[in-house]
Design a protein around this motif. Structure first.
Motif, PDB file in Angstrom:
ATOM      1  N   LEU A  21       0.827  -1.208   0.000  1.00 54.74           N
ATOM      2  CA  LEU A  21       0.000   0.000   0.000  1.00 54.74           C
ATOM      3  C   LEU A  21       0.864   1.261   0.000  1.00 54.74           C
ATOM      4  CD1 LEU A  21      -2.846  -0.980   2.510  1.00 54.74           C
ATOM      5  CD2 LEU A  21      -2.990  -0.796   0.011  1.00 54.74           C
ATOM      6  N   ALA A  22       1.921   1.248   0.798  1.00 57.43           N
ATOM      7  CA  ALA A  22       2.812   2.407   0.835  1.00 57.43           C
ATOM      8  C   ALA A  22       3.501   2.612  -0.514  1.00 57.43           C
ATOM      9  CB  ALA A  22       3.852   2.223   1.944  1.00 57.43           C
ATOM     10  N   ILE A  23       3.923   1.513  -1.135  1.00 57.83           N
ATOM     11  CA  ILE A  23       4.580   1.608  -2.443  1.00 57.83           C
ATOM     12  C   ILE A  23       3.624   2.164  -3.488  1.00 57.83           C
ATOM     13  CG2 ILE A  23       5.548   0.227  -4.322  1.00 57.83           C
ATOM     14  CD1 ILE A  23       6.702  -1.622  -2.141  1.00 57.83           C
ATOM     15  N   LEU A  24       2.387   1.679  -3.480  1.00 60.81           N
ATOM     16  CA  LEU A  24       1.393   2.182  -4.432  1.00 60.81           C
ATOM     17  C   LEU A  24       1.135   3.670  -4.222  1.00 60.81           C
ATOM     18  CD1 LEU A  24      -1.212  -0.743  -4.452  1.00 60.81           C
ATOM     19  CD2 LEU A  24       0.363  -0.105  -6.283  1.00 60.81           C
ATOM     20  N   LEU A  25       1.040   4.072  -2.974  1.00 61.59           N
ATOM     21  CA  LEU A  25       0.777   5.481  -2.681  1.00 61.59           C
ATOM     22  C   LEU A  25       1.908   6.367  -3.177  1.00 61.59           C
ATOM     23  CD1 LEU A  25      -0.893   7.698  -1.320  1.00 61.59           C
ATOM     24  CD2 LEU A  25       0.285   7.155   0.829  1.00 61.59           C
ATOM     25  N   PHE A  26       3.135   6.028  -2.805  1.00 66.31           N
ATOM     26  CA  PHE A  26       4.273   6.841  -3.230  1.00 66.31           C
ATOM     27  C   PHE A  26       4.460   6.784  -4.744  1.00 66.31           C
ATOM     28  CE2 PHE A  26       5.714   6.089   1.245  1.00 66.31           C
ATOM     29  CZ  PHE A  26       5.681   7.421   1.635  1.00 66.31           C
ATOM     30  N   GLY A  27       4.227   5.607  -5.335  1.00 71.57           N
ATOM     31  CA  GLY A  27       4.377   5.489  -6.781  1.00 71.57           C
ATOM     32  C   GLY A  27       3.388   6.353  -7.540  1.00 71.57           C
ATOM     33  N   VAL A  28       2.137   6.362  -7.085  1.00 72.34           N
ATOM     34  CA  VAL A  28       1.117   7.187  -7.741  1.00 72.34           C
ATOM     35  C   VAL A  28       1.448   8.664  -7.596  1.00 72.34           C
ATOM     36  CG1 VAL A  28      -1.300   7.888  -7.629  1.00 72.34           C
ATOM     37  CG2 VAL A  28      -0.708   5.469  -7.559  1.00 72.34           C
ATOM     38  N   VAL A  29       1.895   9.062  -6.416  1.00 70.49           N
ATOM     39  CA  VAL A  29       2.240  10.472  -6.196  1.00 70.49           C
ATOM     40  C   VAL A  29       3.390  10.895  -7.101  1.00 70.49           C
ATOM     41  CG1 VAL A  29       3.178  12.099  -4.517  1.00 70.49           C
ATOM     42  CG2 VAL A  29       1.361  10.525  -3.844  1.00 70.49           C
ATOM     43  N   ILE A  30       4.421  10.059  -7.188  1.00 74.79           N
ATOM     44  CA  ILE A  30       5.577  10.399  -8.021  1.00 74.79           C
ATOM     45  C   ILE A  30       5.195  10.447  -9.495  1.00 74.79           C
ATOM     46  CG2 ILE A  30       7.840   9.593  -8.782  1.00 74.79           C
ATOM     47  CD1 ILE A  30       8.218   8.431  -5.960  1.00 74.79           C
ATOM     48  N   ALA A  31       4.419   9.446  -9.950  1.00 75.55           N
ATOM     49  CA  ALA A  31       4.020   9.415 -11.356  1.00 75.55           C
ATOM     50  C   ALA A  31       3.108  10.592 -11.702  1.00 75.55           C
ATOM     51  CB  ALA A  31       3.323   8.089 -11.663  1.00 75.55           C
ATOM     52  N   TYR A  32       2.182  10.917 -10.807  1.00 71.42           N
ATOM     53  CA  TYR A  32       1.275  12.031 -11.072  1.00 71.42           C
ATOM     54  C   TYR A  32       2.030  13.360 -11.100  1.00 71.42           C
ATOM     55  CZ  TYR A  32      -2.654  15.251 -10.589  1.00 71.42           C
ATOM     56  OH  TYR A  32      -3.556  16.267 -10.787  1.00 71.42           O
ATOM     57  N   ALA A  44      14.578  14.571 -13.104  1.00 70.53           N
ATOM     58  CA  ALA A  44      15.749  14.208 -12.303  1.00 70.53           C
ATOM     59  C   ALA A  44      15.340  13.659 -10.940  1.00 70.53           C
ATOM     60  CB  ALA A  44      16.659  15.422 -12.140  1.00 70.53           C
ATOM     61  N   LEU A  45      14.364  14.311 -10.310  1.00 69.98           N
ATOM     62  CA  LEU A  45      13.885  13.818  -9.017  1.00 69.98           C
ATOM     63  C   LEU A  45      13.239  12.445  -9.147  1.00 69.98           C
ATOM     64  CD1 LEU A  45      12.344  17.097  -7.522  1.00 69.98           C
ATOM     65  CD2 LEU A  45      14.502  15.990  -6.902  1.00 69.98           C
ATOM     66  N   GLN A  46      12.549  12.223 -10.252  1.00 72.31           N
ATOM     67  CA  GLN A  46      11.921  10.922 -10.470  1.00 72.31           C
ATOM     68  C   GLN A  46      12.971   9.822 -10.589  1.00 72.31           C
ATOM     69  OE1 GLN A  46       9.615  10.698 -14.050  1.00 72.31           O
ATOM     70  NE2 GLN A  46       8.542   8.837 -13.441  1.00 72.31           N
ATOM     71  N   ARG A  47      14.070  10.114 -11.273  1.00 70.80           N
ATOM     72  CA  ARG A  47      15.135   9.115 -11.397  1.00 70.80           C
ATOM     73  C   ARG A  47      15.850   8.901 -10.070  1.00 70.80           C
ATOM     74  NH1 ARG A  47      15.723  11.663 -16.514  1.00 70.80           N
ATOM     75  NH2 ARG A  47      17.306  13.080 -15.701  1.00 70.80           N
ATOM     76  N   ILE A  48      15.977   9.965  -9.285  1.00 70.93           N
ATOM     77  CA  ILE A  48      16.662   9.837  -7.997  1.00 70.93           C
ATOM     78  C   ILE A  48      15.887   8.918  -7.057  1.00 70.93           C
ATOM     79  CG2 ILE A  48      17.317  11.114  -5.914  1.00 70.93           C
ATOM     80  CD1 ILE A  48      18.076  13.450  -7.718  1.00 70.93           C
ATOM     81  N   THR A  49      14.563   8.943  -7.144  1.00 71.53           N
ATOM     82  CA  THR A  49      13.757   8.111  -6.248  1.00 71.53           C
ATOM     83  C   THR A  49      13.997   6.623  -6.465  1.00 71.53           C
ATOM     84  OG1 THR A  49      11.906   8.171  -7.821  1.00 71.53           O
ATOM     85  CG2 THR A  49      11.937   9.830  -6.072  1.00 71.53           C
ATOM     86  N   THR A  50      14.461   6.232  -7.644  1.00 73.16           N
ATOM     87  CA  THR A  50      14.698   4.812  -7.908  1.00 73.16           C
ATOM     88  C   THR A  50      16.051   4.342  -7.406  1.00 73.16           C
ATOM     89  OG1 THR A  50      15.636   5.261 -10.109  1.00 73.16           O
ATOM     90  CG2 THR A  50      13.251   4.958  -9.960  1.00 73.16           C
ATOM     91  N   VAL A  51      16.951   5.269  -7.106  1.00 75.78           N
ATOM     92  CA  VAL A  51      18.298   4.880  -6.689  1.00 75.78           C
ATOM     93  C   VAL A  51      18.273   4.188  -5.332  1.00 75.78           C
ATOM     94  CG1 VAL A  51      20.602   5.753  -6.147  1.00 75.78           C
ATOM     95  CG2 VAL A  51      19.326   6.714  -8.061  1.00 75.78           C
ATOM     96  N   GLY A  52      17.346   4.585  -4.471  1.00 74.77           N
ATOM     97  CA  GLY A  52      17.263   3.962  -3.158  1.00 74.77           C
ATOM     98  C   GLY A  52      16.992   2.477  -3.209  1.00 74.77           C
ATOM     99  N   TYR A  53      16.522   1.980  -4.347  1.00 75.45           N
ATOM    100  CA  TYR A  53      16.269   0.548  -4.499  1.00 75.45           C
ATOM    101  C   TYR A  53      17.552  -0.256  -4.392  1.00 75.45           C
ATOM    102  CZ  TYR A  53      13.998  -3.626  -6.348  1.00 75.45           C
ATOM    103  OH  TYR A  53      13.496  -4.887  -6.500  1.00 75.45           O
ATOM    104  N   ALA A  54      18.677   0.390  -4.644  1.00 75.02           N
ATOM    105  CA  ALA A  54      19.960  -0.312  -4.573  1.00 75.02           C
ATOM    106  C   ALA A  54      20.469  -0.465  -3.150  1.00 75.02           C
ATOM    107  CB  ALA A  54      21.014   0.428  -5.405  1.00 75.02           C
ATOM    108  N   MET A  55      19.864   0.240  -2.200  1.00 82.06           N
ATOM    109  CA  MET A  55      20.313   0.140  -0.815  1.00 82.06           C
ATOM    110  C   MET A  55      19.801  -1.150  -0.192  1.00 82.06           C
ATOM    111  SD  MET A  55      22.241   2.634  -0.090  1.00 82.06           S
ATOM    112  CE  MET A  55      22.253   2.528   1.690  1.00 82.06           C
ATOM    113  N   PRO A  56      20.662  -1.900   0.470  1.00 81.82           N
ATOM    114  CA  PRO A  56      20.208  -3.138   1.106  1.00 81.82           C
ATOM    115  C   PRO A  56      19.219  -2.861   2.223  1.00 81.82           C
ATOM    116  CG  PRO A  56      22.467  -2.620   1.749  1.00 81.82           C
ATOM    117  CD  PRO A  56      22.099  -1.658   0.667  1.00 81.82           C
ATOM    118  N   GLY A  57      18.189  -3.705   2.310  1.00 86.44           N
ATOM    119  CA  GLY A  57      17.178  -3.521   3.338  1.00 86.44           C
ATOM    120  C   GLY A  57      17.718  -3.702   4.742  1.00 86.44           C
ATOM    121  N   THR A  58      18.802  -4.473   4.870  1.00 89.87           N
ATOM    122  CA  THR A  58      19.382  -4.673   6.191  1.00 89.87           C
ATOM    123  C   THR A  58      20.070  -3.425   6.696  1.00 89.87           C
ATOM    124  OG1 THR A  58      21.349  -5.598   5.103  1.00 89.87           O
ATOM    125  CG2 THR A  58      19.691  -7.139   5.893  1.00 89.87           C
TER     126      THR A  58
END
Length: 313
Positions: free
Chosen positions: A276-287, A299-313
């Motif tokens: 649910l959180a992912i859907l909410l943030f994704g819709v806000v960013i896309a809109y 540029a901000l939209q591309r920056i938001t995807t960089v955090g995916y590379a950070m390990p969850g641990t």
């Protein structure tokens, strides 16, 4: 390679089992990479099931006489991660193949291109942005991985972040390594975008006619189906089957753990809330990107995807 080739097979050709492969090719994403590493280490162990069967078939009796290459290596880690993460490329590339107009394929055929030429000269160049997106996601997922890499004995930056922070209690050092990881991701994505900076992709606002898949014969269709099923078998069917067998052995030996229900409930709850959180943030960013187009927003939209590379641990 796996994602692009399988996406083209199920899009450009019609064969028995194609409908099944369209969604089955996504199943490896359902198995965590570290689980796949654990399973294949057991299966491919020198005294494991597969090597034991191979030695029995060849007439050997001892691991000293014959053994397969050790999966706990850089090559083994690359192969396993490839068979688990290829759906990222498959999903984005197939979506691009489905939107390509039939007239482009027909024109290339009338100009003398065979089916291989259509793929290399028309479909693949047009799908390059989608391939880049899928590769970027797979790259960040690979950088994010810690369980499979550590278990297979491959020293990565993610493992270094974990050991520096937890084992050495050096949070600043772990932060520096994590920053280096993010810099690497940004550099690779920037290089890819720079390499295609002069390329332009155009599509008609009108609905284009999708090209019709080529119908294969029975024998060739079965061969293509087997090729498409191979990554599904390695990335999902084999690990899932092994887990089911081992879980059944555990249940027969000790029964169900009373903690299993509560842990399952916690997992489902966490997954649902995170989704649910992912859907909410994704819709806000896309809109926001659609409503306020511009370089800063992009540029901000591309920056938001960089955090995916950070390990969850």
């Amino acid at each position: 390679l796996l994602g692009t080739s399988t996406a083209w097979l199920v899009t450009a050709y019609d064969f028995p089992g194609r409908r099944f492969l369209e969604w089955a090719l996504l199943l490896p994403l359902a198995v965590p990479t570290y689980i796949v590493a654990y399973v294949y280490l057991d299966l491919l162990h020198p005294i494991g099931l597969i090597q034991g069967a191979v030695r029995a078939a060849l007439g050997y009796t001892s691991p000293h006489e014959f053994r397969l290459p050790d999966i706990r290596s850089m090559a083994g880690c690359i192969v396993l991660l490839g068979f688990v993460l290829y759906p990222y490329v498959y999903l984005t590339t197939r979506a691009m193949f489905l939107t390509q107009a039939a007239n482009l394929v027909e024109v290339s055929r009338t100009l003398g291109s065979g089916r291989g030429g259509v793929f290399w000269r028309v479909a693949l160049p047009l799908a390059r942005p989608a391939i880049a997106v899928g590769v970027s996601l797979a790259l960040m997922e690979a950088l994010n991985d810690i369980g499979a890499s550590e278990f297979l004995g491959v020293k990565t930056l993610t493992v270094s972040v974990y050991t520096t922070w937890v084992t050495r209690s050096d949070l600043p050092g772990a932060a520096q390594i994590a920053l280096a990881m993010l810099s690497l991701v940004v550099a690779l994505v920037t290089i890819e975008r720079w390499a295609r900076r002069r390329q332009r992709y155009w599509s008609s606002p009108q609905k284009a006619r999708s090209f019709t898949p080529h119908r294969l014969g029975t024998v060739s269709g079965l061969v293509v189906f087997a090729l498409g099923l191979l990554p599904v078998f390695i990335g999902f069917i084999a690990p899932a089957s092994y887990l089911v067998v081992e879980a059944w052995k555990r249940v027969r030996f000790a029964g169900l753990s009373p903690r299993l229900l509560s842990e399952t409930l916690n997992t489902v709850t966490l997954s649902a809330m995170a989704t649910l959180a992912i859907l909410l943030f994704g819709v806000v960013i896309a809109y926001t990107a659609r409503s306020l187009p511009g370089r800063i927003t992009a540029a901000l939209q591309r920056i938001t995807t960089v955090g995916y590379a950070m390990p969850g641990t």
